[in-house]
Design a protein around this motif. Structure first.
Motif, PDB file in Angstrom:
ATOM      1  N   ALA A  78      53.269  37.547  34.915  1.00  0.00           N
ATOM      2  CA  ALA A  78      52.149  37.992  35.749  1.00  0.00           C
ATOM      3  C   ALA A  78      51.943  37.020  36.904  1.00  0.00           C
ATOM      4  CB  ALA A  78      50.878  38.076  34.912  1.00  0.00           C
ATOM      5  N   VAL A  79      51.802  37.564  38.111  1.00  0.00           N
ATOM      6  CA  VAL A  79      51.442  36.781  39.298  1.00  0.00           C
ATOM      7  C   VAL A  79      50.040  37.230  39.695  1.00  0.00           C
ATOM      8  CG1 VAL A  79      52.049  36.135  41.645  1.00  0.00           C
ATOM      9  CG2 VAL A  79      53.858  36.681  40.000  1.00  0.00           C
ATOM     10  N   CYS A  80      49.056  36.353  39.539  1.00  0.00           N
ATOM     11  CA  CYS A  80      47.655  36.734  39.696  1.00  0.00           C
ATOM     12  C   CYS A  80      47.248  36.788  41.170  1.00  0.00           C
ATOM     13  CB  CYS A  80      46.760  35.730  38.977  1.00  0.00           C
ATOM     14  SG  CYS A  80      47.058  35.622  37.203  1.00  0.00           S
ATOM     15  N   TYR A  81      46.542  37.860  41.518  1.00  0.00           N
ATOM     16  CA  TYR A  81      45.960  38.030  42.857  1.00  0.00           C
ATOM     17  C   TYR A  81      44.488  38.383  42.694  1.00  0.00           C
ATOM     18  CZ  TYR A  81      50.646  38.414  44.959  1.00  0.00           C
ATOM     19  OH  TYR A  81      51.927  38.170  45.388  1.00  0.00           O
ATOM     20  N   HIS A  82      43.641  37.758  43.508  1.00  0.00           N
ATOM     21  CA  HIS A  82      42.231  38.162  43.534  1.00  0.00           C
ATOM     22  C   HIS A  82      41.861  38.774  44.878  1.00  0.00           C
ATOM     23  CE1 HIS A  82      42.121  34.118  45.318  1.00  0.00           C
ATOM     24  NE2 HIS A  82      41.071  34.549  45.979  1.00  0.00           N
ATOM     25  N   LYS A  83      42.789  38.726  45.847  1.00  0.00           N
ATOM     26  CA  LYS A  83      42.576  39.350  47.149  1.00  0.00           C
ATOM     27  C   LYS A  83      43.939  39.749  47.709  1.00  0.00           C
ATOM     28  CE  LYS A  83      42.733  34.993  49.740  1.00  0.00           C
ATOM     29  NZ  LYS A  83      41.982  34.124  50.675  1.00  0.00           N
ATOM     30  N   GLU A  84      43.920  40.511  48.778  1.00  0.00           N
ATOM     31  CA  GLU A  84      45.162  40.965  49.379  1.00  0.00           C
ATOM     32  C   GLU A  84      45.916  39.779  49.967  1.00  0.00           C
ATOM     33  OE1 GLU A  84      47.963  42.989  49.489  1.00  0.00           O
ATOM     34  OE2 GLU A  84      46.334  44.452  49.377  1.00  0.00           O
TER      35      GLU A  84
ATOM     36  N   ARG B 217      55.406  40.305  38.185  1.00  0.00           N
ATOM     37  CA  ARG B 217      54.552  41.482  38.254  1.00  0.00           C
ATOM     38  C   ARG B 217      53.162  41.109  38.797  1.00  0.00           C
ATOM     39  NH1 ARG B 217      56.511  45.447  34.934  1.00  0.00           N
ATOM     40  NH2 ARG B 217      55.094  46.758  36.163  1.00  0.00           N
ATOM     41  N   PRO B 218      52.833  41.490  40.023  1.00  0.00           N
ATOM     42  CA  PRO B 218      51.491  41.214  40.557  1.00  0.00           C
ATOM     43  C   PRO B 218      50.402  41.871  39.707  1.00  0.00           C
ATOM     44  CG  PRO B 218      52.997  41.854  42.312  1.00  0.00           C
ATOM     45  CD  PRO B 218      53.702  42.132  41.020  1.00  0.00           C
ATOM     46  N   VAL B 219      49.344  41.118  39.411  1.00  0.00           N
ATOM     47  CA  VAL B 219      48.211  41.612  38.625  1.00  0.00           C
ATOM     48  C   VAL B 219      46.932  41.284  39.382  1.00  0.00           C
ATOM     49  CG1 VAL B 219      46.924  41.410  36.463  1.00  0.00           C
ATOM     50  CG2 VAL B 219      49.434  41.326  36.433  1.00  0.00           C
ATOM     51  N   HIS B 220      46.092  42.276  39.599  1.00  0.00           N
ATOM     52  CA  HIS B 220      44.796  42.080  40.236  1.00  0.00           C
ATOM     53  C   HIS B 220      43.819  41.569  39.182  1.00  0.00           C
ATOM     54  CE1 HIS B 220      41.285  44.020  42.743  1.00  0.00           C
ATOM     55  NE2 HIS B 220      41.102  42.730  42.505  1.00  0.00           N
ATOM     56  N   VAL B 221      43.429  40.282  39.298  1.00  0.00           N
ATOM     57  CA  VAL B 221      42.505  39.696  38.317  1.00  0.00           C
ATOM     58  C   VAL B 221      41.066  39.935  38.774  1.00  0.00           C
ATOM     59  CG1 VAL B 221      44.124  37.954  37.504  1.00  0.00           C
ATOM     60  CG2 VAL B 221      42.642  37.415  39.430  1.00  0.00           C
ATOM     61  N   GLY B 222      40.202  40.166  37.798  1.00  0.00           N
ATOM     62  CA  GLY B 222      38.807  40.447  38.115  1.00  0.00           C
ATOM     63  C   GLY B 222      38.595  41.805  38.753  1.00  0.00           C
ATOM     64  N   ARG B 223      39.490  42.734  38.505  1.00  0.00           N
ATOM     65  CA  ARG B 223      39.398  44.031  39.179  1.00  0.00           C
ATOM     66  C   ARG B 223      38.143  44.798  38.779  1.00  0.00           C
ATOM     67  NH1 ARG B 223      44.233  48.527  39.363  1.00  0.00           N
ATOM     68  NH2 ARG B 223      43.426  49.108  37.304  1.00  0.00           N
TER      69      ARG B 223
ATOM     70  N   GLY C 206      45.990  46.266  37.297  1.00  0.00           N
ATOM     71  CA  GLY C 206      44.699  45.611  37.157  1.00  0.00           C
ATOM     72  C   GLY C 206      44.525  45.038  35.763  1.00  0.00           C
ATOM     73  N   ASP C 207      43.687  43.999  35.658  1.00  0.00           N
ATOM     74  CA  ASP C 207      43.434  43.396  34.341  1.00  0.00           C
ATOM     75  C   ASP C 207      42.260  44.074  33.646  1.00  0.00           C
ATOM     76  OD1 ASP C 207      41.296  42.520  35.839  1.00  0.00           O
ATOM     77  OD2 ASP C 207      41.476  40.404  35.291  1.00  0.00           O
ATOM     78  N   ASP C 208      41.885  45.293  34.120  1.00  0.00           N
ATOM     79  CA  ASP C 208      40.725  45.991  33.563  1.00  0.00           C
ATOM     80  C   ASP C 208      41.108  47.252  32.796  1.00  0.00           C
ATOM     81  OD1 ASP C 208      41.625  47.297  35.821  1.00  0.00           O
ATOM     82  OD2 ASP C 208      39.629  47.819  36.556  1.00  0.00           O
ATOM     83  N   THR C 209      42.374  47.347  32.385  1.00  0.00           N
ATOM     84  CA  THR C 209      42.801  48.492  31.583  1.00  0.00           C
ATOM     85  C   THR C 209      42.964  48.064  30.130  1.00  0.00           C
ATOM     86  OG1 THR C 209      45.142  48.042  32.011  1.00  0.00           O
ATOM     87  CG2 THR C 209      44.004  49.502  33.547  1.00  0.00           C
ATOM     88  N   GLY C 210      42.747  49.011  29.217  1.00  0.00           N
ATOM     89  CA  GLY C 210      42.880  48.670  27.806  1.00  0.00           C
ATOM     90  C   GLY C 210      41.874  47.605  27.426  1.00  0.00           C
TER      91      GLY C 210
ATOM     92  N   ASN D  86      40.130  44.289  27.483  1.00  0.00           N
ATOM     93  CA  ASN D  86      40.175  43.324  28.590  1.00  0.00           C
ATOM     94  C   ASN D  86      38.865  42.565  28.692  1.00  0.00           C
ATOM     95  OD1 ASN D  86      38.437  44.380  31.092  1.00  0.00           O
ATOM     96  ND2 ASN D  86      39.334  46.175  30.059  1.00  0.00           N
ATOM     97  N   ILE D  87      38.919  41.465  29.462  1.00  0.00           N
ATOM     98  CA  ILE D  87      37.720  40.679  29.790  1.00  0.00           C
ATOM     99  C   ILE D  87      37.624  40.528  31.307  1.00  0.00           C
ATOM    100  CG2 ILE D  87      37.591  39.439  27.588  1.00  0.00           C
ATOM    101  CD1 ILE D  87      39.019  37.069  28.969  1.00  0.00           C
ATOM    102  N   SER D  88      38.083  41.540  32.030  1.00  0.00           N
ATOM    103  CA  SER D  88      38.152  41.473  33.487  1.00  0.00           C
ATOM    104  C   SER D  88      36.809  41.139  34.118  1.00  0.00           C
ATOM    105  CB  SER D  88      38.676  42.806  34.036  1.00  0.00           C
ATOM    106  OG  SER D  88      38.727  42.796  35.448  1.00  0.00           O
ATOM    107  N   ALA D  89      35.723  41.659  33.564  1.00  0.00           N
ATOM    108  CA  ALA D  89      34.396  41.441  34.150  1.00  0.00           C
ATOM    109  C   ALA D  89      33.962  39.983  34.070  1.00  0.00           C
ATOM    110  CB  ALA D  89      33.368  42.328  33.451  1.00  0.00           C
ATOM    111  N   ARG D  90      34.659  39.182  33.282  1.00  0.00           N
ATOM    112  CA  ARG D  90      34.284  37.767  33.127  1.00  0.00           C
ATOM    113  C   ARG D  90      35.160  36.845  33.973  1.00  0.00           C
ATOM    114  NH1 ARG D  90      34.523  38.028  26.624  1.00  0.00           N
ATOM    115  NH2 ARG D  90      33.855  35.846  26.641  1.00  0.00           N
ATOM    116  N   ASN D  91      35.837  37.407  34.969  1.00  0.00           N
ATOM    117  CA  ASN D  91      36.800  36.631  35.751  1.00  0.00           C
ATOM    118  C   ASN D  91      36.167  35.438  36.470  1.00  0.00           C
ATOM    119  OD1 ASN D  91      38.202  36.499  38.782  1.00  0.00           O
ATOM    120  ND2 ASN D  91      39.675  36.502  37.078  1.00  0.00           N
ATOM    121  N   ALA D  92      34.907  35.552  36.918  1.00  0.00           N
ATOM    122  CA  ALA D  92      34.275  34.459  37.656  1.00  0.00           C
ATOM    123  C   ALA D  92      34.226  33.182  36.831  1.00  0.00           C
ATOM    124  CB  ALA D  92      32.863  34.863  38.091  1.00  0.00           C
ATOM    125  N   GLN D  93      34.120  33.313  35.507  1.00  0.00           N
ATOM    126  CA  GLN D  93      34.081  32.132  34.627  1.00  0.00           C
ATOM    127  C   GLN D  93      35.438  31.867  33.957  1.00  0.00           C
ATOM    128  OE1 GLN D  93      31.554  34.712  34.111  1.00  0.00           O
ATOM    129  NE2 GLN D  93      30.472  33.625  35.749  1.00  0.00           N
TER     130      GLN D  93
END
Length: 554
Positions: A8-14, A24-30, A42-46, A48-55
């Motif tokens: 996984a290669v993490c991206y939070h913006k374009e 594999r690019p993954v949108h973190v905190g999606r 996106g890290d928000d399928t299945g 997940n803890i995507s909503a907690r990305n800020a912490q």
């Protein structure tokens, strides 16, 4: 369907995509994003803890892989922090500006090189780096000391307590890592499936227990990223434990670090406009009196002359109450020809004895010394360090600084300096090279106590005594002035990195500088320096010809 390798290669913006069959690019905190990044997992399928990305930072991608991806090997990287997979690469970190085809070749971002690297170890981490405060490489610390310095030590202690109670077999590795003076940073890792599953189950059990304990409501936004900070250390603990007790082959790869974009500024054009503006400046008939404290390096009086001469383009000498730190005989003689009496800024003997010797002749200490020793009651003091050229009348700066007792502009490298001094993330590190101070408004005895306290407490990390102590003692109450009033020439020389302002705001400030901070080096500002020095004993050879040529071009 089980995949061979999923990195996984993490991206939070374009940003530029770094992608192959295995990367594999993954949108973190999606889950909390305004919009999904197109064409990206996106890290928000299945589960997940995507909503907690800020912490939880990049751990949301780690958790998502753990719960949703089946592979023989797993890995975690970031779009600006990746492994260098190139065969034969040495251990040093390398930077890249763009993730173009050249960068892909340079860092082995192709599936053949990635497969070869993954085959050599069960666990791969970044090459370990010495542990030390930012900007102080000689101050080597243990991982425990550094965590306590940069974060909340109680979180590391709580993690140790959970490990001792629930995972005691990991305690020897934890203690070894905490006493070590190197660390593999960034949470970058590649693991075979058995280790990945074991690591994630162990890591998230510890972190979830700590999160459930609560008690972090007072953490600022930076420290709320506690789980990312802890997991950097715990990843190293797992690798040490796996090598010592499970027979894991642990390998290391160097870092490929993406540089932030350069500021798009035309230094030559900005210098040309500033030179024209200074050449056209005339003293204002109604200029109010100005108290000026000027730093003039004895080994380079031309820098002080350029500052003073540029100020006098906007006002008559009779309006100046001039004090100087560090002049020479030639400078003093020149000021007398202007009808000025440059009074030396001498500290009282008792004050000199009370302060660290590092401060007494440091131009960056001017505002601190002015607050302590300048006579009160005659208005604010404008402190100008060496090499400042006033393109516009600095009296405007005094009006901007009202009613603050102290004011200064952001330092271009302030993010790193603030980290070095362990300043709160919401505090800006300021550049005292241009500052406004109102003497008599601050308790001198309390200031001296604060100076000595911070000097004693932070001496090991103080590398710029005047600027560092100005920030530690006065920075919290200082008003932050627009950067255009102290625009350093580095802004116009491919500037990048952790910037004190958003790029758009920084470009706006830099495009219309009021005071420029110049050295004797950058060729783009040679004409501006020559214009500032015109008519002084330090005017460069050929300066008159350049000036006349400039007038003709205009």
């Amino acid at each position: 369907m089980e995949q061979e390798i999923f990195l996984a290669v993490c991206y939070h913006k374009e940003a530029e995509r770094i992608e192959t069959d295995l990367l594999r690019p993954v949108h973190v905190g999606r889950a909390g994003a305004a919009a999904p990044l197109p064409g990206m997992i996106g890290d928000d399928t299945g589960p997940n803890i995507s909503a907690r990305n800020a912490q939880w930072c990049e751990l949301t991608a780690l958790y998502w892989m753990w719960k949703n991806v089946s592979a023989q090997q797993y890995g975690l990287m970031h779009y600006r922090r990746l492994f260098n997979f190139r065969p034969g690469a040495d251990s040093r970190s390398r930077n890249f500006e763009t993730a173009d085809a050249k960068a892909h070749r340079r860092f082995g971002w192709n599936d053949a090189a990635i497969r070869a690297a993954c085959a050599r170890a069960d666990i791969i981490l970044l090459e370990p780096r010495d542990v030390h405060p930012t900007g102080v490489p000689g101050m080597i610390q243990t991982n425990r000391q550094m965590y306590a310095r940069d974060h909340h030590a109680r979180d590391l202690d709580a993690a140790e307590a959970v490990i001792a109670r629930d995972h005691p077999e990991y305690l020897p590795a934890f203690q070894q890592v905490m006493t070590a003076t190197t660390l593999s940073y960034g949470n970058l890792m590649i693991m075979t499936a058995p280790h990945f599953q074991r690591y994630c189950a162990w890591l998230f059990d510890i972190l979830e227990q700590l999160d459930a304990q609560g008690g972090r409501e007072d953490y600022d936004a930076y420290q709320r990223r506690v789980w990312g900070f802890l997991s950097e250390r715990l990843l190293n603990v797992y690798a040490r434990h796996a090598a010592d007790t499970l027979g894991a082959r642990v390998g290391y790869l160097p870092l490929a670090k993406g540089l932030p974009p350069q500021l798009d500024l035309d230094g030559a054009e900005i210098s040309r406009r500033a030179t024209q503006e200074l050449a056209k400046a005339r003293p204002a008939a109604d200029a109010a009196p100005l108290r000026l404290l000027l730093a003039t390096p004895p080994d380079n009086p031309g820098q002080g002359a350029a500052t003073l001469a540029s100020v006098l383009r906007h006002r008559d000498p009779g309006t100046l109450d001039l004090w100087t730190l560090g002049t020479d005989a030639a400078f003093d003689a020149w000021t007398r020809t202007l009808g000025l009496t440059a009074r030396p800024f001498d500290l009282p003997t008792d004050l000199r004895a009370a302060l660290p010797g590092d401060l007494l002749n440091d131009p960056d200490a001017l505002p601190l010394l002015a607050a302590l020793a300048c006579p009160a009651g005659s208005g604010p003091v404008l402190c100008l360090g060496p090499g400042r050229v006033a393109v516009q009348d600095p009296a405007s700066l005094l009006r901007l600084a009202e009613p603050a007792n102290v004011a200064a502009c952001p330092d271009l490298g302030g993010v790193g300096h603030g980290r070095r001094l362990h300043m709160a993330p919401d505090r800006r590190y300021l550049d005292p090279g241009v500052a406004v101070v109102r003497p008599g408004t601050m308790d001198a005895a309390a200031m001296i106590r604060a100076i000595m306290h911070h000097y004693g407490q932070s001496r090991d990390v103080i590398t710029r005594p005047g600027a560092d102590l100005f920030n530690l003692v006065l920075g919290a109450e200082a008003q932050v002035l627009p950067l255009r009033w102290n625009a350093p020439e580095a802004l116009y020389d491919k500037m990048r990195g952790d910037l004190p302002l958003p790029p758009e705001a920084l470009i706006e400030e830099a495009t219309h500088p009021a005071i420029l901070a110049l050295s004797d080096q950058t060729a783009a500002f040679a004409d501006l320096r020559a214009e500032a020095l015109r008519g002084t004993p330090w005017a460069p050879a050929g300066g008159l010809r350049r000036w006349i040529g400039g007038l003709l071009r205009r």
